[in-house]
Design an enzyme around this catalytic site. Structure first.
Site, PDB file in Angstrom:
ATOM      1  N   GLN A 131      -3.927   1.682   1.291  1.00 17.82           N
ATOM      2  CA  GLN A 131      -2.712   1.399   1.981  1.00 17.82           C
ATOM      3  C   GLN A 131      -1.647   1.197   0.819  1.00 17.82           C
ATOM      4  O   GLN A 131      -1.982   0.879  -0.163  1.00 17.82           O
ATOM      5  CB  GLN A 131      -2.977  -0.179   2.573  1.00 17.82           C
ATOM      6  CG  GLN A 131      -4.088  -0.175   3.741  1.00 17.82           C
ATOM      7  CD  GLN A 131      -4.001  -1.672   4.388  1.00 17.82           C
ATOM      8  OE1 GLN A 131      -4.596  -2.566   3.426  1.00 17.82           O
ATOM      9  NE2 GLN A 131      -3.718  -1.789   5.447  1.00 17.82           N
ATOM     10  N   HIS A 168       3.599  -7.043   0.066  1.00 19.29           N
ATOM     11  CA  HIS A 168       3.479  -8.324   0.633  1.00 19.29           C
ATOM     12  C   HIS A 168       4.910  -8.794  -0.152  1.00 19.29           C
ATOM     13  O   HIS A 168       4.924  -9.101  -1.312  1.00 19.29           O
ATOM     14  CB  HIS A 168       2.487  -9.112   0.140  1.00 19.29           C
ATOM     15  CG  HIS A 168       1.179  -8.628   1.042  1.00 19.29           C
ATOM     16  ND1 HIS A 168       0.104  -7.829   0.492  1.00 19.29           N
ATOM     17  CD2 HIS A 168       0.779  -8.759   2.322  1.00 19.29           C
ATOM     18  CE1 HIS A 168      -0.680  -7.495   1.438  1.00 19.29           C
ATOM     19  NE2 HIS A 168      -0.283  -8.245   2.476  1.00 19.29           N
ATOM     20  N   LYS A 204       5.254  -8.759  15.054  1.00 19.47           N
ATOM     21  CA  LYS A 204       5.342  -7.551  14.104  1.00 19.47           C
ATOM     22  C   LYS A 204       6.173  -6.621  14.750  1.00 19.47           C
ATOM     23  O   LYS A 204       6.268  -6.563  15.897  1.00 19.47           O
ATOM     24  CB  LYS A 204       4.024  -6.973  13.841  1.00 19.47           C
ATOM     25  CG  LYS A 204       3.202  -6.622  14.958  1.00 19.47           C
ATOM     26  CD  LYS A 204       2.071  -5.886  14.720  1.00 19.47           C
ATOM     27  CE  LYS A 204       1.252  -5.436  15.901  1.00 19.47           C
ATOM     28  NZ  LYS A 204       0.406  -4.365  15.500  1.00 19.47           N
ATOM     29  N   CYS A 263      -4.198  -8.598   1.246  1.00 14.28           N
ATOM     30  CA  CYS A 263      -3.126  -9.648   1.384  1.00 14.28           C
ATOM     31  C   CYS A 263      -3.712 -10.900   0.445  1.00 14.28           C
ATOM     32  O   CYS A 263      -2.979 -11.451  -0.321  1.00 14.28           O
ATOM     33  CB  CYS A 263      -2.809 -10.210   2.800  1.00 14.28           C
ATOM     34  SG  CYS A 263      -3.379  -9.040   4.070  1.00 14.28           S
ATOM     35  N   HIS A 313       3.979  -8.978   5.571  1.00 16.83           N
ATOM     36  CA  HIS A 313       3.008  -7.930   5.298  1.00 16.83           C
ATOM     37  C   HIS A 313       3.754  -6.591   5.649  1.00 16.83           C
ATOM     38  O   HIS A 313       4.302  -6.386   6.903  1.00 16.83           O
ATOM     39  CB  HIS A 313       1.978  -7.952   6.363  1.00 16.83           C
ATOM     40  CG  HIS A 313       1.217  -9.250   6.186  1.00 16.83           C
ATOM     41  ND1 HIS A 313      -0.150  -9.305   5.415  1.00 16.83           N
ATOM     42  CD2 HIS A 313       1.327 -10.421   6.572  1.00 16.83           C
ATOM     43  CE1 HIS A 313      -0.526 -10.556   5.511  1.00 16.83           C
ATOM     44  NE2 HIS A 313       0.139 -11.179   6.328  1.00 16.83           N
ATOM     45  N   ASP A 342       0.419  -0.862   0.410  1.00 18.53           N
ATOM     46  CA  ASP A 342       0.596  -2.203   0.876  1.00 18.53           C
ATOM     47  C   ASP A 342       1.625  -3.248   0.091  1.00 18.53           C
ATOM     48  O   ASP A 342       1.507  -3.134  -1.264  1.00 18.53           O
ATOM     49  CB  ASP A 342      -0.931  -2.879   0.843  1.00 18.53           C
ATOM     50  CG  ASP A 342      -1.005  -3.994   2.041  1.00 18.53           C
ATOM     51  OD1 ASP A 342      -0.107  -4.216   2.610  1.00 18.53           O
ATOM     52  OD2 ASP A 342      -1.952  -4.491   1.684  1.00 18.53           O
TER      53      ASP A 342
HETATM   54 ZN   LIG Z   1      -1.075  -7.843   4.341  1.00 18.44          ZN
END
Ligand SMILES: [Zn+2]
Ligand SMILES: [Zn+2]
Length: 684
Positions: A427, A431, A511, A380, A557, A429
């Site tokens: 991940q 954002h 979340k 992140c 996220h 991932d």
């Molecule tokens: Zn994150």
């Protein structure tokens, strides 16, 4: 009101009972109301009095609110399993009088107890202990609670050094309720527990000892320091079995003596236990660590270290197919791809707050040129720096940054588990930076995207969990409420079944977790969507709004697979190694009936390769039956056989993983069938 009457509330309605009435008596007298408490069925085995779990034998006070606890409820199962742990410890001390007691909490699906004994338990020892336990269960010994002073407890338990240590810990802060640890939402089927297990012994307002009273003689057969509550008697344990034993350090620390831990399982019925044992057997067959070796997919070289996998060529093909498809879908959905390094100076994680809150989960730093560099546990902060690399306008939002980002997290060696709990993993991932106005729609389409993509990988059953603001939180309540409402809106729109886990959010953000059920019904947590209004502030990122003002973006996220390695492990288990054709490392094996058919099958293979199909022709000296067995063992979706008739007809014969066969399929039709199945990503 006369002193000998108590006014109580029983499962929601008012009652008057005699002074001295126990929770069990009150619940037994209660007229069976049409609706029992939602979490309890059948005869109660314990009670919740004013919100606290108590024995059925506990005496009520005026004004008490009493709810039944059924054996099938989460609390009931914990009580059942903890009671079985007591019976285990009693049996061990009967058979091995020198054994000193450690702790014995309930865990997911069962229980354990730790013992200090001179030798590890042998399989025959476990059999003898289990037999002794059955004797104790048959006797119907009563679990009897008594309050003791610290001093008396020390005197009574003078021969139990570990219990004495626990008495010393009584009341120390930071301990959590033992029952919380066994939350069914645990991400893996592993039963490894945390280190807070001593809470089943001490930690309440009073110190208590539970005696096991022999009903025949009235004598105390055994006792343990314990908070309780317990089942009324040992006979109330409907089904149990001992599973295995292993070493375990006292209180989870290698500095402490090693004890011997015996694991068991206990259930409200024989049928439930049989189902569980069958599930374990099936899970064992599907264990990705075992299939990973058998199918030559990946390994964990000890030279590299615990929890750090390497992917072999066949596993690499599967992983690449997983990733390629994910990339393609992300590209189509407006994500931009970024790349970031594996290590970073400590300042970044100071700004992000990770070093303050997450240091225990991080690898230690390296010193270089006067700076400290950490392997990253999360991507992140680096994505935020990409956002912050230049001024941003509202016109660029939502900005969706995506990376297959490899991170390193420190996990204790005891909890590392194959690919599903590793120390280094990648991940998928993303954002997403957006304006407050965009948040709601962005979350809804994001959740749609997540579930749609998971479906494409062959998963069909989803459940979600919305975790909301915990007691300890940072930020403004108004922000929390807005984010929670947006997440809830996304869930409602998605049509997913979900539960609200009140107060379970991280301290900085609410979340959504998406869980899947695999082919044998196990629940795995996969995707997480988190609305973060802290990190943007810590880094001071902004965008220029339409009116020219500077505004702070929201940040979402999102990890979809969670980690690719873990997702890979879950898919291996879900498919039991028999990947659908689009993911299978080898999609087709050509098997000639005799040597003279090799050339013909090579021509068919060449045509399949032109369509991007992964195909091999088995031209080895093995007999045909052996070749079929080899391909079956490798779980290859399609075997194409060819003999004289096939060659003459320009055809092949299919043999599927199921053993089913289809003869004389024209080559063009065979190619169409295979390429069609691969393109549609179906399981065959
Ligand atoms: Zn994150
Ligand atoms: Zn206990």
């Amino acid at each position: 009101m006369p002193a000998d009457k108590l006014h109580i509330t029983l499962a929601g309605s008012e009652h008057v009972v005699e002074e001295g009435t126990t929770a069990g008596e009150a619940l037994a007298d209660r007229q069976p109301a049409g609706s029992a408490a939602p979490d309890s069925t059948g005869t109660p085995i314990a009670a919740r009095v004013n919100g606290e779990l108590r024995d059925l034998s506990s005496r009520l006070s005026d004004g008490d609110r009493v709810e039944p606890v059924g054996i099938d409820s989460r609390d009931g199962l914990n009580i059942l399993r903890h009671s079985a742990a007591h019976v285990l410890a009693q049996a061990v001390q009967d058979l091995f009088p020198q054994a000193k007691l450690g702790i014995g909490p309930p865990i997911e699906n069962g229980f354990y107890y730790d013992f200090d004994v001179p030798h590890a338990f042998a399989p025959d020892d476990l059999k003898a202990v289990e037999q002794k336990m059955r004797q104790i269960v048959r006797q119907g010994q009563r679990f009897s609670r008594r309050v003791v002073s610290d001093e008396d407890a020390r005197a009574e338990l003078a021969a139990e050094p570990y219990k004495l240590e626990l008495i010393g810990l009584k009341g120390s802060a930071g301990r959590t309720d033992g029952a919380d640890r066994t939350d069914g939402a645990a991400p893996t089927s592993s039963d490894v527990s945390g280190d807070s297990a001593e809470s089943v012994e001490v930690g309440g307002p009073e110190l208590t000892i539970y005696d096991n009273v022999d009903p025949a003689t009235g004598a105390v057969a055994w006792k343990d320091l314990c908070r309780g509550p317990h089942l009324p008697t040992t006979r109330d344990i409907p089904a149990f079995r001992l599973m295995r034993s292993s070493g375990a350090y006292w209180r989870g620390s290698e500095q402490n003596p090693q004890l011997q831990r015996i694991y068991g399982t206990a259930w409200p019925s024989r049928a439930a236990q049989d189902d569980y044992l069958k599930l374990l057997e099936e899970a064992e067959k599907r264990d990705h660590r075992r299939l990973g070796a058998e199918l030559d997919l990946f390994s964990f070289p000890t030279e590299i270290g615990s929890g750090l996998p390497v992917f072999h060529p066949k596993g690499g093909i599967v992983r690449k197919a997983l990733e390629d498809y994910s990339r393609q879908r992300h590209e189509q959905s407006g994500y931009e791809f970024v790349y970031t390094p594996h290590i970073t100076r400590s300042e970044l994680f100071e700004t992000s707050g990770h070093l303050e809150w997450y240091a225990d989960g991080m690898y230690p730093p390296m010193e270089m040129e006067g700076a400290r560099y950490y392997p990253k546990p999360m991507n992140c902060p680096m994505h935020i720096l990409i956002y912050a690399s230049r001024g941003r306008s509202y016109r660029e939002l939502p900005l969706r940054l995506f990376e297959f980002g490899t991170v390193y997290r420190f996990e204790k060696s005891g909890v590392v588990h194959g690919l599903t709990r590793a120390r280094g993993f990648t991940q998928d991932d993303a954002h997403i930076f957006c304006t407050p106005e965009q948040l709601q729609d962005e979350l809804a389409s994001l959740l749609d995207f997540v579930v749609g993509l998971l479906r494409d990988y062959g998963l069909t059953e989803f459940e979600a969990e919305l975790s909301t603001r915990p007691d300890k939180f940072v930020g403004e309540i108004a922000d929390w409420e807005k984010a929670e409402a947006a997440l809830k809106h996304a869930l409602d729109k998605s049509g997913l079944t979900y539960v609200i886990a009140a107060g379970e959010g991280a301290f900085y953000a609410p979340k959504i977790d998406v869980h899947v059920r695999d082919a044998i019904g196990r629940r795995w947590q996969l995707s997480t969507l988190q609305v973060d209004f802290q990190e943007p502030g810590r880094f001071g990122i902004e965008y220029q709004a339409a009116d020219g003002s500077r505004q702070r973006p929201y940040m979402i996220h999102r990890a979809l697979f969670g980690s690719i390695e873990r997702f890979f492990g879950i898919l291996v288990e879900h498919f039991a190694g028999a990947f659908p054709p689009w993911l299978a490392p080898i999609q087709v094996v050509g098997i000639p009936i005799a040597d003279q058919h090799v050339g013909y099958l090579e021509q068919v293979a060449t045509r399949l390769r032109e369509h991007g199909i992964r195909v091999e022709v088995d031209a080895s000296d093995d007999r045909m039956q052996k070749k079929i067995r080899n391909a079956q063992r490798q779980k290859v979706p399609y075997m194409l056989l060819a003999g004289d008739d096939d060659v003459a007809a320009g055809a092949v014969s299919f043999r599927y993983r199921s053993g089913e066969q289809k003869n004389g399929v024209p080559v063009a039709a065979a190619i169409a069938e295979i390429t069609g199945a691969v393109a549609s990503r179906i399981q065959v």
